[in-house]
Design an enzyme around this catalytic site. Structure first.
Site, PDB file in Angstrom:
ATOM      1  N   HIS A 103       0.835  -1.201   0.000  1.00 51.41           N
ATOM      2  CA  HIS A 103       0.000   0.000   0.000  1.00 51.41           C
ATOM      3  C   HIS A 103       0.874   1.257   0.000  1.00 51.41           C
ATOM      4  CE1 HIS A 103      -3.165   2.639   2.151  1.00 51.41           C
ATOM      5  NE2 HIS A 103      -3.309   2.709   0.840  1.00 51.41           N
TER       6      HIS A 103
ATOM      7  N   ASP B  56       6.744   5.144 -21.433  1.00 47.47           N
ATOM      8  CA  ASP B  56       7.079   4.903 -22.833  1.00 47.47           C
ATOM      9  C   ASP B  56       8.581   4.649 -22.961  1.00 47.47           C
ATOM     10  OD1 ASP B  56       8.411   7.461 -22.932  1.00 47.47           O
ATOM     11  OD2 ASP B  56       6.542   8.434 -23.488  1.00 47.47           O
TER      12      ASP B  56
ATOM     13  N   HIS C 218       5.201  17.626 -17.214  1.00 50.61           N
ATOM     14  CA  HIS C 218       6.036  16.462 -17.497  1.00 50.61           C
ATOM     15  C   HIS C 218       7.321  16.454 -16.672  1.00 50.61           C
ATOM     16  CE1 HIS C 218       7.563  13.041 -19.658  1.00 50.61           C
ATOM     17  NE2 HIS C 218       8.606  13.724 -20.092  1.00 50.61           N
TER      18      HIS C 218
ATOM     19  N   TYR D 264       4.800  11.166 -24.016  1.00 49.95           N
ATOM     20  CA  TYR D 264       4.045  11.401 -22.787  1.00 49.95           C
ATOM     21  C   TYR D 264       3.159  10.233 -22.377  1.00 49.95           C
ATOM     22  CZ  TYR D 264       5.589  16.120 -23.852  1.00 49.95           C
ATOM     23  OH  TYR D 264       6.354  17.217 -24.165  1.00 49.95           O
ATOM     24  N   ALA D 265       3.392   9.045 -22.907  1.00 52.35           N
ATOM     25  CA  ALA D 265       2.623   7.865 -22.504  1.00 52.35           C
ATOM     26  C   ALA D 265       3.256   7.299 -21.237  1.00 52.35           C
ATOM     27  CB  ALA D 265       2.590   6.828 -23.625  1.00 52.35           C
ATOM     28  N   ASN D 266       3.031   8.015 -20.148  1.00 51.73           N
ATOM     29  CA  ASN D 266       3.613   7.673 -18.852  1.00 51.73           C
ATOM     30  C   ASN D 266       2.567   7.900 -17.778  1.00 51.73           C
ATOM     31  OD1 ASN D 266       6.443   7.647 -20.007  1.00 51.73           O
ATOM     32  ND2 ASN D 266       5.942   9.804 -20.303  1.00 51.73           N
TER      33      ASN D 266
END
EC number: 5.4.99.62
Length: 126
Positions: free
Chosen positions: A20, A28, A93, A115-117
């Protein structure tokens, strides 16, 4: 031998160690990988595996209580994240890169779109 779920032994083992509040960065192929977090590098070729398929595979195995992504994210990936995380937090970013240093695990995809994060915060199942 496992017959379902995540078959990559390094990734499956790393996921089993999460608790947790721990954070997981799904990124990316171009995201700088910070020193410190454990890395599961799944990138094979540009676009393989995709950000979406890795994220969906992880979400099938993890309880996620929060997610943070880059404000610059646009298009299909933004829609994907907003659909899966109604309370998605958006930060610049550069800030996401700073936050990723605190991740327990980084899962690098072959995604070749910028930006595929997303930084996932683990929850509990009870």
């Amino acid at each position: 031998m496992k017959k379902a779920g995540i078959l990559n032994r390094h990734l499956a083992g790393a996921l089993a160690e999460l608790g947790h509040g721990h954070e997981v960065l799904v990124c990316d192929a171009g995201m700088p990988i910070p020193d410190g977090p454990r890395l599961a590098d799944l990138a094979f070729r540009a676009g393989v595996p995709s950000f979406a398929e890795v994220l969906d595979g992880l979400l099938a195995e993890l309880v996620v209580e929060g997610a943070t992504a880059a404000r610059e994210l646009e298009g299909a990936h933004r829609t994907l994240l907003e659909d899966r995380f109604p309370g998605l937090t958006l930060v610049p970013h550069e800030r996401l890169k700073e936050l990723s240093a605190g991740a327990r695990l980084v899962v690098r995809t072959g995604e070749a779109r910028p930006y595929a994060n997303v930084l996932l915060r683990c929850g509990v199942f009870f």
